[in-house]
Design a protein around this motif. Structure first.
Motif, mmCIF file in Angstrom:
data_model
loop_
_atom_site.group_PDB
_atom_site.id
_atom_site.type_symbol
_atom_site.label_atom_id
_atom_site.label_comp_id
_atom_site.label_asym_id
_atom_site.label_seq_id
_atom_site.Cartn_x
_atom_site.Cartn_y
_atom_site.Cartn_z
ATOM 1 N N MET A 1 0.792 -1.069 -0.049
ATOM 2 C CA MET A 1 0.012 0.108 0.100
ATOM 3 C C MET A 1 0.883 1.273 0.003
ATOM 4 O O MET A 1 0.353 2.414 -0.333
ATOM 5 C CB MET A 1 -0.825 0.022 1.317
ATOM 6 N N SER A 2 2.110 1.065 -0.017
ATOM 7 C CA SER A 2 2.973 2.388 0.340
ATOM 8 C C SER A 2 3.374 2.850 -0.975
ATOM 9 O O SER A 2 4.663 2.803 -1.423
ATOM 10 C CB SER A 2 4.260 2.035 1.140
ATOM 11 N N ASP B 1 4.124 6.122 -2.531
ATOM 12 C CA ASP B 1 4.440 7.434 -2.504
ATOM 13 C C ASP B 1 4.747 7.965 -3.861
ATOM 14 O O ASP B 1 5.658 7.788 -4.465
ATOM 15 C CB ASP B 1 5.508 7.631 -1.289
ATOM 16 N N LEU B 2 3.496 8.681 -4.369
ATOM 17 C CA LEU B 2 3.965 9.105 -5.598
ATOM 18 C C LEU B 2 5.013 10.452 -5.742
ATOM 19 O O LEU B 2 5.594 10.558 -6.636
ATOM 20 C CB LEU B 2 2.567 9.523 -6.399
ATOM 21 N N GLN B 3 4.840 11.115 -4.749
ATOM 22 C CA GLN B 3 5.334 12.343 -4.653
ATOM 23 C C GLN B 3 6.369 12.385 -3.467
ATOM 24 O O GLN B 3 5.911 12.150 -2.237
ATOM 25 C CB GLN B 3 4.662 13.573 -4.319
ATOM 26 N N ARG C 1 8.446 14.387 -1.367
ATOM 27 C CA ARG C 1 8.762 15.831 -0.648
ATOM 28 C C ARG C 1 9.361 15.665 0.595
ATOM 29 O O ARG C 1 9.139 14.969 1.387
ATOM 30 C CB ARG C 1 7.394 16.493 -0.451
ATOM 31 N N GLU D 1 5.736 12.551 7.511
ATOM 32 C CA GLU D 1 5.422 11.272 7.486
ATOM 33 C C GLU D 1 6.159 10.143 8.701
ATOM 34 O O GLU D 1 5.173 9.473 9.464
ATOM 35 C CB GLU D 1 5.624 10.517 6.270
ATOM 36 N N MET E 1 5.181 11.289 12.263
ATOM 37 C CA MET E 1 3.766 10.637 12.620
ATOM 38 C C MET E 1 3.736 9.383 12.934
ATOM 39 O O MET E 1 3.213 8.811 13.938
ATOM 40 C CB MET E 1 2.582 11.105 11.645
ATOM 41 N N LYS E 2 4.556 8.514 12.140
ATOM 42 C CA LYS E 2 4.465 7.035 12.422
ATOM 43 C C LYS E 2 5.191 6.826 13.684
ATOM 44 O O LYS E 2 4.904 5.949 14.475
ATOM 45 C CB LYS E 2 5.243 6.393 11.241
ATOM 46 N N PHE F 1 2.630 7.657 16.668
ATOM 47 C CA PHE F 1 1.783 6.407 16.988
ATOM 48 C C PHE F 1 2.610 5.356 17.365
ATOM 49 O O PHE F 1 2.041 4.517 18.279
ATOM 50 C CB PHE F 1 1.149 6.111 15.620
ATOM 51 N N LEU F 2 3.637 4.688 16.633
ATOM 52 C CA LEU F 2 4.446 4.019 17.447
ATOM 53 C C LEU F 2 4.655 3.855 19.135
ATOM 54 O O LEU F 2 4.394 3.011 19.850
ATOM 55 C CB LEU F 2 5.702 3.707 16.767
ATOM 56 N N ALA G 1 1.521 3.170 20.736
ATOM 57 C CA ALA G 1 1.338 1.837 20.857
ATOM 58 C C ALA G 1 2.069 1.072 21.845
ATOM 59 O O ALA G 1 1.760 0.336 22.665
ATOM 60 C CB ALA G 1 1.680 1.254 19.605
#
Lengths: 307, 299
Positions: A1-2, A4-6, A8, A15, A18-19, A22-23, A26
Motif C-alpha cells: 500500500m505504500s 508514495d507518488l511524490q 517531498r 510522515e 507521525m509514524k 503512533f508507534l 502503541a
C-alpha cells in the motif's frame, strides 16, 4: 500500500514523524505491563526483606496493622477462593443458560430487548452492587436465615454473580452462535428434540468458547473488589474446608478487600503494611494473569473451525 | 463430534419421547429462570434505589458538601471531582488510544511485534482494576514523587486502566473503513498520513467516539484504584485544579454505604447512587446518539 507518488522532503519528514508518534503510543501498552510487573516486583522484594517468604506463603494469620503483626496470606487466599467458588456456583450455570436461551430459544425481537438490559447490568459500578447487597439483599436473606451476619459471603457472592453473568453469557453466546446451522439441522433431521440438539450437538461443539468464558468469569470474580469489601466484611480468617456451608453466612476477607483496608488506613510508604499491599497485589496479579492466559489459549487452540 | 451425535441419537430410544419432551421443557424453564434472575435483580436494584432516593435527591443535595447530618449532606465536591477526573482521562486517553490503534491498523507490519502488542493489550484488559491502583501508587506517587490523592494521579491511573479498551474499540472502528477508500485517497496522490487524517480518522470517528465514551463511563464508576492512590473517600471542598486532592462519586457512595442510621442507608446513599446512575445514563445516551447520528449520514 505504500505508494508514495511524490517524494517531498518535508512531507516525508512529517510522515515518519507521525509514524514515530503512533508507534510510541502503541508502545505505552508494553510500558504499562512492564510498569505493573516492576512496581509489584520491587515492592514485593522489599517486603520479603522484612517478612520471610515462609511466613507469607505458609502463615495462617493476617494482621498487617494491629500488633502483633503477622503476614500469613492464607486467610486471604482461602477467603478469595471460597468467595470465588460461591460466585462461580451461581454465575457460571446462570450465564451459560442465559446464553443458550438467547441464542437457541429467544426470537430476534426478544433478544434485542434482553441484550441491552444485560449490558446495563454489566455497566453498573461495583460500589452500587456492594451497597445493594448490604442494604437490601442481606436483610432479605435474614428473613430466611436468621443467623446470617450483617457482613457475609452469601449476599456478596450473589451480587458479584449478577455482575458477572453478562460477561459469561455474552462470550458463551458468541461461541454458541458460531456453531453452524447445518449441524443443528442434521440433528433435527435425525428426529431428536431441540433439547437433545442443544445439549448433545451445540454445547459440545462450542465447549472451548464456553470454558474460556467460565475462566474469564472466575478471573473477574477473583479481582472483584468493592462489592465484596462492602458486603463481605473485613475479617481475615481461614475458611474451614470441612464445613463449607457454614462460612457462607459469616464475614471473610478477600485479597482485594484486604488491600482496600490497608489503602484506607494511614500507613506510611516505608512501613511493612504498605509493602504487604504489593505482595498481596502480586499474588492477585499472578492468579488473574494465569487464568486469562489459559482462557486465551483454550479459545484459540481448541476452537472448532467451521469454514 | 460425529460420534457424539450418533451415540446420543441411538441412545435416545424411540419409546420415551414424552420424557424427552418433558426434559426439554424443564431445560427451557431453567434457561428462562437464568435470564429472569439477572433481569429481576436489575429491576429490583433500580426500583429500590430510586424509591429510597425520593425526598433526598434535590438541588440542595447536589450543591452541598457532605455532612454528618443526613438532612444537610450533599455530593457537590465529589461531583466536581468526578467531572474533573473524567475530563482529564478523556483528554489523555483519546489521543493515546487512537494513536496506538492507528499504528496497529495502518502502519504496523503483520509480524511478531504486532502480535506481542495485541496480546499484551488483551492481557492488560484483564488485569483487576485494583492492580492499576497499585501501579499508580508505586509509579506516580512513590517513584515519580507526585503528591498522592490528586486529580492528576487519579486521571493518569484511570487512563492506563481504560487505554486497552479504547485501543481495541478504536481498532475495530478503523478496521471497518473499507480499503477502497484508502486506495481512492492514494490514487489522489496523498501520503499515508494525509490519507489517515482525511479518510480513515473522519470515517472511523463515530465508532471511536462511541467506544471511548463507553470506556469513560466505566472509568467514572471505578473506586478501588482511586482508594489505592490515596484519594479521600469524602471531602468537603471542591477541587480547584488538577493538583488538588479530591474525592469522586463512587468513593463517597462507598463511605456512606456502611454509615449507621436509616437516613444514610435508605436516603442519602441511594440519592448519591441515583446521581451516579443518571450521569452514566447520560454518557451512554450520548454514545448511542453519536452512533445513530453519524450512521444515518451514510449512503
Amino acid at each position: 500500500m505504500s505508494i508514495d507518488l511524490q517524494k517531498r522532503p518535508f512531507g516525508s519528514l512529517k510522515e515518519s514523524g507521525m509514524k514515530g508518534v503512533f508507534l510510541t503510543f502503541a508502545f505505552i501498552s508494553i510500558v504499562t505491563t512492564i510498569g505493573i510487573v516492576l512496581v509489584l516486583l520491587v515492592e514485593t522484594a522489599d517486603f520479603f526483606r522484612e517478612v520471610s517468604i515462609k511466613e507469607f506463603v505458609l502463615g495462617f494469620r493476617w494482621s498487617p496493622t494491629i500488633k502483633p503483626t503477622s503476614f500469613g496470606v492464607w486467610p486471604l487466599v482461602s477467603g478469595t477462593l471460597y468467595f470465588t467458588f460461591a460466585v462461580a456456583l451461581i454465575a457460571l450455570p446462570a450465564g451459560l443458560l442465559a446464553a443458550v436461551f438467547l441464542s437457541e430459544y429467544a426470537g430476534r425481537r426478544l433478544r434485542s430487548a434482553i441484550k441491552p438490559a444485560l449490558e446495563i447490568l454489566a455497566g453498573i459500578p461495583t460500589v452500587v452492587y456492594g451497597y445493594f447487597a448490604l442494604v437490601y439483599i442481606t436483610p432479605l436473606l435474614r428473613t430466611l436465615m436468621p443467623g446470617i451476619k450483617t457482613f457475609n459471603v452469601l449476599s456478596a457472592s450473589i451480587v458479584v454473580a449478577i455482575m458477572i453473568i453478562p460477561t459469561v453469557a455474552s462470550i458463551s453466546e458468541d461461541a454458541i452462535r458460531a456453531v453452524p446451522q447445518s449441524l443443528r439441522q442434521a440433528g433435527s433431521g435425525l428426529g431428536v428434540t431441540k433439547f437433545q440438539v442443544t445439549t448433545t450437538i451445540v454445547l459440545p461443539a462450542s465447549l472451548s468458547g464456553i470454558i474460556s468464558s467460565f475462566i474469564l468469569g472466575i478471573s473477574r470474580a477473583i479481582g472483584e473488589t468493592m462489592a465484596v469489601t462492602i458486603a463481605g466484611g473485613n475479617l481475615a480468617r481461614l475458611v474451614n474446608p470441612f464445613k463449607p456451608a457454614e462460612a457462607l453466612l459469616k464475614p471473610i476477607q478477600t485479597m482485594t478487600a484486604a488491600m482496600v483496608e490497608i489503602g484506607m488506613s494511614d500507613v506510611t510508604g516505608d512501613s511493612t503494611a504498605y509493602k504487604s499491599l504489593f505482595a498481596v497485589g502480586f499474588t492477585l496479579f499472578l492468579m488473574t494473569l494465569t487464568l486469562n492466559v489459559v482462557s486465551q489459549i483454550i479459545k484459540s487452540r481448541y476452537q472448532e473451525k467451521y469454514q | 463430534m460425529s460420534r457424539v451425535i450418533r451415540e446420543s441419537v441411538l441412545s435416545s430410544g424411540k419409546d420415551n419421547i414424552n420424557s424427552e419432551q418433558l426434559k426439554g421443557k424443564l431445560f427451557l424453564a431453567l434457561c428462562i429462570a437464568a435470564i429472569l434472575f439477572g433481569l429481576l435483580a436489575l429491576s429490583a436494584l433500580l426500583i429500590y434505589v430510586f424509591r429510597d432516593a425520593v425526598g433526598w435527591l434535590n438541588w440542595q443535595f447536589i450543591t452541598s458538601p457532605p455532612s454528618r447530618f443526613a438532612s444537610k449532606a450533599g455530593v457537590y465536591p465529589m461531583l466536581i471531582g468526578s467531572s474533573f477526573v473524567i475530563m482529564l482521562v478523556a483528554i489523555f486517553s483519546l489521543p493515546l488510544g487512537v494513536g496506538a490503534a492507528v499504528y496497529l491498523e495502518e502502519y504496523a507490519p503483520k509480524n511478531f511485534f504486532k502480535k506481542i502488542i495485541e496480546t499484551n493489550i488483551a492481557n492488560l484488559a484483564g488485569v483487576p482494576s485494583i492492580v492499576y491502583g497499585l501501579l499508580g501508587l508505586g509509579f506516580f506517587v512513590s517513584f515519580m514523587d507526585m503528591a498522592h490523592g490528586t486529580i492528576l494521579v487519579g486521571a493518569l491511573t484511570l487512563t492506563l486502566r481504560i487505554l486497552p479498551v479504547v485501543i481495541v474499540s478504536s481498532q475495530e472502528a478503523i478496521r471497518a473503513v473499507p480499503d477502497s477508500q484508502r486506495r481512492a485517497s492514494y490514487g489522489l496522490g496523498t501520503t499515508r498520513w494525509q490519507m489517515i487524517r482525511s479518510v480513515v480518522l473522519p470515517e472511523s470517528m463515530p465508532g471511536i467516539m462511541t467506544g471511548t465514551i463507553l470506556a469513560l463511563a466505566g472509568a467514572i464508576g471505578e473506586t478501588a484504584p482511586l482508594i489505592m492512590i490515596g484519594a479521600a473517600t469524602s471531602i468537603f471542598t471542591a477541587p480547584r485544579g488538577i493538583l488538588s486532592s479530591f474525592s469522586a462519586m463512587p468513593l463517597q457512595i462507598f463511605a456512606w454505604s456502611d454509615f449507621p442510621g436509616d437516613d444514610f442507608q435508605h436516603g442519602v446513599t441511594p440519592a448519591a447512587i441515583v446521581v451516579l446512575l443518571v450521569i452514566l445514563l447520560a454518557i451512554n445516551g450520548a454514545a448511542i446518539y453519536i452512533r445513530h447520528r453519524f450512521s444515518k449520514n451514510r449512503p
